[in-house]
Design an enzyme around this catalytic site. Structure first.
Site, PDB file in Angstrom:
ATOM      1  N   HIS A   1     -11.626  -8.572  -7.381  1.00  0.00           N
ATOM      2  CA  HIS A   1     -10.752  -9.124  -8.427  1.00  0.00           C
ATOM      3  C   HIS A   1     -10.430 -10.574  -8.079  1.00  0.00           C
ATOM      4  O   HIS A   1      -9.318 -10.903  -7.663  1.00  0.00           O
ATOM      5  CB  HIS A   1      -9.489  -8.276  -8.564  1.00  0.00           C
ATOM      6  CG  HIS A   1      -9.758  -6.891  -9.050  1.00  0.00           C
ATOM      7  ND1 HIS A   1      -9.691  -6.539 -10.381  1.00  0.00           N
ATOM      8  CD2 HIS A   1     -10.150  -5.780  -8.393  1.00  0.00           C
ATOM      9  CE1 HIS A   1     -10.008  -5.260 -10.522  1.00  0.00           C
ATOM     10  NE2 HIS A   1     -10.296  -4.768  -9.327  1.00  0.00           N
TER      11      HIS A   1
ATOM     12  N   TRP B   1      -1.819  -6.303  -4.856  1.00  0.00           N
ATOM     13  CA  TRP B   1      -2.089  -4.957  -4.348  1.00  0.00           C
ATOM     14  C   TRP B   1      -2.279  -4.928  -2.844  1.00  0.00           C
ATOM     15  O   TRP B   1      -2.248  -3.871  -2.230  1.00  0.00           O
ATOM     16  CB  TRP B   1      -3.348  -4.389  -5.034  1.00  0.00           C
ATOM     17  CG  TRP B   1      -3.147  -4.219  -6.489  1.00  0.00           C
ATOM     18  CD1 TRP B   1      -2.590  -3.139  -7.123  1.00  0.00           C
ATOM     19  CD2 TRP B   1      -3.453  -5.174  -7.525  1.00  0.00           C
ATOM     20  NE1 TRP B   1      -2.545  -3.367  -8.472  1.00  0.00           N
ATOM     21  CE2 TRP B   1      -3.063  -4.594  -8.747  1.00  0.00           C
ATOM     22  CE3 TRP B   1      -4.015  -6.453  -7.526  1.00  0.00           C
ATOM     23  CZ2 TRP B   1      -3.211  -5.249  -9.973  1.00  0.00           C
ATOM     24  CZ3 TRP B   1      -4.164  -7.111  -8.742  1.00  0.00           C
ATOM     25  CH2 TRP B   1      -3.763  -6.512  -9.946  1.00  0.00           C
TER      26      TRP B   1
ATOM     27  N   GLN C   1      -7.504  -4.646 -17.781  1.00  0.00           N
ATOM     28  CA  GLN C   1      -6.554  -4.061 -16.817  1.00  0.00           C
ATOM     29  C   GLN C   1      -5.516  -3.151 -17.484  1.00  0.00           C
ATOM     30  O   GLN C   1      -5.107  -2.128 -16.933  1.00  0.00           O
ATOM     31  CB  GLN C   1      -5.846  -5.185 -16.062  1.00  0.00           C
ATOM     32  CG  GLN C   1      -4.683  -4.762 -15.168  1.00  0.00           C
ATOM     33  CD  GLN C   1      -5.130  -4.116 -13.882  1.00  0.00           C
ATOM     34  OE1 GLN C   1      -5.546  -4.798 -12.958  1.00  0.00           O
ATOM     35  NE2 GLN C   1      -5.044  -2.795 -13.813  1.00  0.00           N
TER      36      GLN C   1
ATOM     37  N   HIS D   1     -17.430  -5.504  -5.813  1.00  0.00           N
ATOM     38  CA  HIS D   1     -16.203  -5.298  -6.597  1.00  0.00           C
ATOM     39  C   HIS D   1     -15.097  -6.186  -6.037  1.00  0.00           C
ATOM     40  O   HIS D   1     -14.569  -5.924  -4.961  1.00  0.00           O
ATOM     41  CB  HIS D   1     -15.795  -3.818  -6.495  1.00  0.00           C
ATOM     42  CG  HIS D   1     -14.699  -3.427  -7.414  1.00  0.00           C
ATOM     43  ND1 HIS D   1     -14.899  -2.614  -8.512  1.00  0.00           N
ATOM     44  CD2 HIS D   1     -13.379  -3.717  -7.427  1.00  0.00           C
ATOM     45  CE1 HIS D   1     -13.755  -2.421  -9.139  1.00  0.00           C
ATOM     46  NE2 HIS D   1     -12.804  -3.093  -8.497  1.00  0.00           N
TER      47      HIS D   1
ATOM     48  N   GLU E   1      -9.336   6.122 -10.859  1.00  0.00           N
ATOM     49  CA  GLU E   1      -8.676   5.549  -9.674  1.00  0.00           C
ATOM     50  C   GLU E   1      -7.259   6.112  -9.607  1.00  0.00           C
ATOM     51  O   GLU E   1      -6.271   5.455  -9.930  1.00  0.00           O
ATOM     52  CB  GLU E   1      -8.651   4.020  -9.716  1.00  0.00           C
ATOM     53  CG  GLU E   1      -8.174   3.445  -8.378  1.00  0.00           C
ATOM     54  CD  GLU E   1      -8.046   1.931  -8.367  1.00  0.00           C
ATOM     55  OE1 GLU E   1      -8.277   1.304  -9.408  1.00  0.00           O
ATOM     56  OE2 GLU E   1      -7.710   1.373  -7.297  1.00  0.00           O
TER      57      GLU E   1
ATOM     58  N   HIS F   1     -13.663   0.843 -13.889  1.00  0.00           N
ATOM     59  CA  HIS F   1     -12.721   1.456 -12.946  1.00  0.00           C
ATOM     60  C   HIS F   1     -12.518   2.893 -13.434  1.00  0.00           C
ATOM     61  O   HIS F   1     -11.940   3.104 -14.515  1.00  0.00           O
ATOM     62  CB  HIS F   1     -11.376   0.736 -12.987  1.00  0.00           C
ATOM     63  CG  HIS F   1     -11.333  -0.563 -12.252  1.00  0.00           C
ATOM     64  ND1 HIS F   1     -12.128  -1.623 -12.574  1.00  0.00           N
ATOM     65  CD2 HIS F   1     -10.572  -0.955 -11.189  1.00  0.00           C
ATOM     66  CE1 HIS F   1     -11.858  -2.628 -11.738  1.00  0.00           C
ATOM     67  NE2 HIS F   1     -10.924  -2.248 -10.890  1.00  0.00           N
TER      68      HIS F   1
ATOM     69  N   ASP G   1     -12.580  -5.725  -3.280  1.00  0.00           N
ATOM     70  CA  ASP G   1     -11.612  -5.354  -4.307  1.00  0.00           C
ATOM     71  C   ASP G   1     -10.417  -6.311  -4.351  1.00  0.00           C
ATOM     72  O   ASP G   1     -10.163  -6.930  -5.369  1.00  0.00           O
ATOM     73  CB  ASP G   1     -11.168  -3.903  -4.087  1.00  0.00           C
ATOM     74  CG  ASP G   1     -10.295  -3.335  -5.188  1.00  0.00           C
ATOM     75  OD1 ASP G   1     -10.397  -3.804  -6.330  1.00  0.00           O
ATOM     76  OD2 ASP G   1      -9.517  -2.394  -4.906  1.00  0.00           O
TER      77      ASP G   1
END
Ligand code: FE2
Length: 422
Positions: free
Chosen positions: A59, A315, A152, A57, A213, A210, A309
């Site tokens: 991004h 993030w 997203q 996973h 979360e 996802h 991730d």
């Protein structure tokens, strides 16, 4: 003359040392003291050798964008989504490709040769998905990459998003993603899950959503995914990522859910970097950890694997694409510290990841399978998780693609090894 032999390798599942012989990109022999001549010979000298690390996973479209156009001041998931939203419409295919390629280089150098990437397809801009599809195809000899279409902003928050999602299927993504807990209402979240499953079944793609979360214990889309998996006969082809609400589920519901997940054959992916910082953030003390129930899921027979991730993005400012660090952090947050549990954490970063990606038939140190492996500069899974050692050599299709010289420390002129004296 064969292409490669790795001498004196210590494997996870046997005590004696073995030689690994590769020819034409595949393992041809695995056993002790093999009499072969090879173009290239490596002496693992008792080091642990495993099949490649698997990052389930990542991004990659957002990696290395931290600070563009601004930093995430609150550190929350929501502000991260807003910062990313301010940037993504202006991205170009080349920008996405070059940043993602750099992270793939970091990954491969550390033994991660399989990656499932997420491309945001709710931008009104095809650069994220086009950049990652180009990356998948151009780097296929180096690293196996799967691209997931990730909406997203949700499928239903904007009337254009569903069309953008279907366009990504036409462009050739491997997996269909989702984000049901982020839809405007729970009803739309349910509709999103069903829509993703219908499209995946029709277009024969894998699913990686996802799911839940959030810290909200009422967020329960995972049970809907389990039911849809059974309904569509997609056992083994469906993954739910993050699933942090599970950290807030009470025991009765948790045990019921574990049974549903095992019956459905769903894979769960834990992403320890962002979720250790985002989940529970708004709680007063005591604060929740906000992790999927990794240990309990494994005990229930559910496949669990791991992802980086986020790497230097809206993030998460940190990260260096190391799956051993991810396994180590997950180990701490999920109490996987027992003698038998530590090797299992390494399996979550290797063979369990291969199951999540559905590549297990072409993965593993076995005769006939692709000659891929990682030689850790440590003799056991325990020492790998304790020391985060150099990946001494990384082999892809019978060729050494990365080498790292271990660091050397002295104190007052004497070496310090960080290992107990013999
Ligand atoms: Fe994610």
């Amino acid at each position: 003359m064969t292409d490669l032999v790795v001498r004196n390798a210590r494997l996870l599942d046997r005590d004696d040392l073995v030689d690994l012989v590769a020819d034409d990109g595949r393992w041809t022999q695995v056993g002790p003291d093999l009499a072969v001549d090879a173009e290239r010979e490596i002496d693992a000298a008792g080091r642990l050798v495993t099949a490649p690390l698997v990052d389930c996973h990542l991004h990659l479209d957002a990696s290395l964008t931290a600070g563009r156009p601004r930093f995430n001041a609150s550190g929350t998931l929501i502000e991260g989504i807003h910062v990313w939203g301010e940037l993504k419409e202006s991205l170009t295919v080349d920008d996405v490709y070059e940043r993602a390629k750099e992270i793939v280089r970091w990954s491969a150098a550390q033994g991660t040769l399989y990656i499932r990437a997420h491309a945001d397809v709710s931008a009104k801009n095809e650069a994220p998905v086009r950049g990652l599809l180009r990356l998948r195809d151009e780097l296929a000899d180096l690293v196996t990459i799967q691209v997931t279409a990730f909406p997203q902003d949700g499928l239903y928050s904007d009337p254009r998003n569903e069309g953008l999602f279907e366009r990504a299927i036409e462009l050739g993504v491997d997996c269909l993603g989702g984000i049901p807990h982020y839809e405007p209402t729970a009803e739309l979240g349910l509709a999103e899950v069903h829509r993703v499953f219908d499209l995946a079944a029709r277009h024969k793609r894998r699913i990686d959503v996802h799911c839940d979360e959030t810290d909200d214990p009422a967020s329960r889309f995972l049970e809907v995914m389990a039911d849809d998996t059974v309904r569509h006969g997609l056992s083994g082809r469906v993954t739910a990522s993050h699933c942090t609400a599970m950290g807030s589920y009470e025991p009765y519901y948790s045990s019921k859910l574990h049974g549903f997940l095992r019956r459905a054959g769903i894979n769960i992916v834990v992403n320890p970097f962002a979720n250790s910082l985002i989940q529970g953030r708004l709680d007063p003390y005591p604060k929740r950890r906000g992790f999927a129930q990794l240990k309990e899921l494994l005990a229930a027979g559910v496949n669990v694997s791991l992802g980086n991730d986020v790497i230097m993005d809206p993030w998460y400012l940190l990260g260096r694409a190391d799956m051993v660090e991810a396994a180590s952090l997950a180990l701490h947050f999920t109490y996987m510290s027992g003698l038998d549990e530590i090797p299992e954490m390494l399996r979550c970063a290797t063979e369990r990841g291969a199951r999540t990606l559905g590549v297990e038939d072409e993965y593993g140190i076995e005769e006939g399978k692709p000659a891929d492996c990682v030689v850790f500069d440590a003799p056991s899974a325990l020492e790998v998780l304790r020391l985060h050692p150099a990946r001494r050599w990384v082999v892809r299709r019978g060729r050494v693609i990365a080498e790292t010289e271990p660091s050397h420390t002295t104190l007052l002129g004497e070496p310090v090894t960080f290992r107990p004296p013999l």
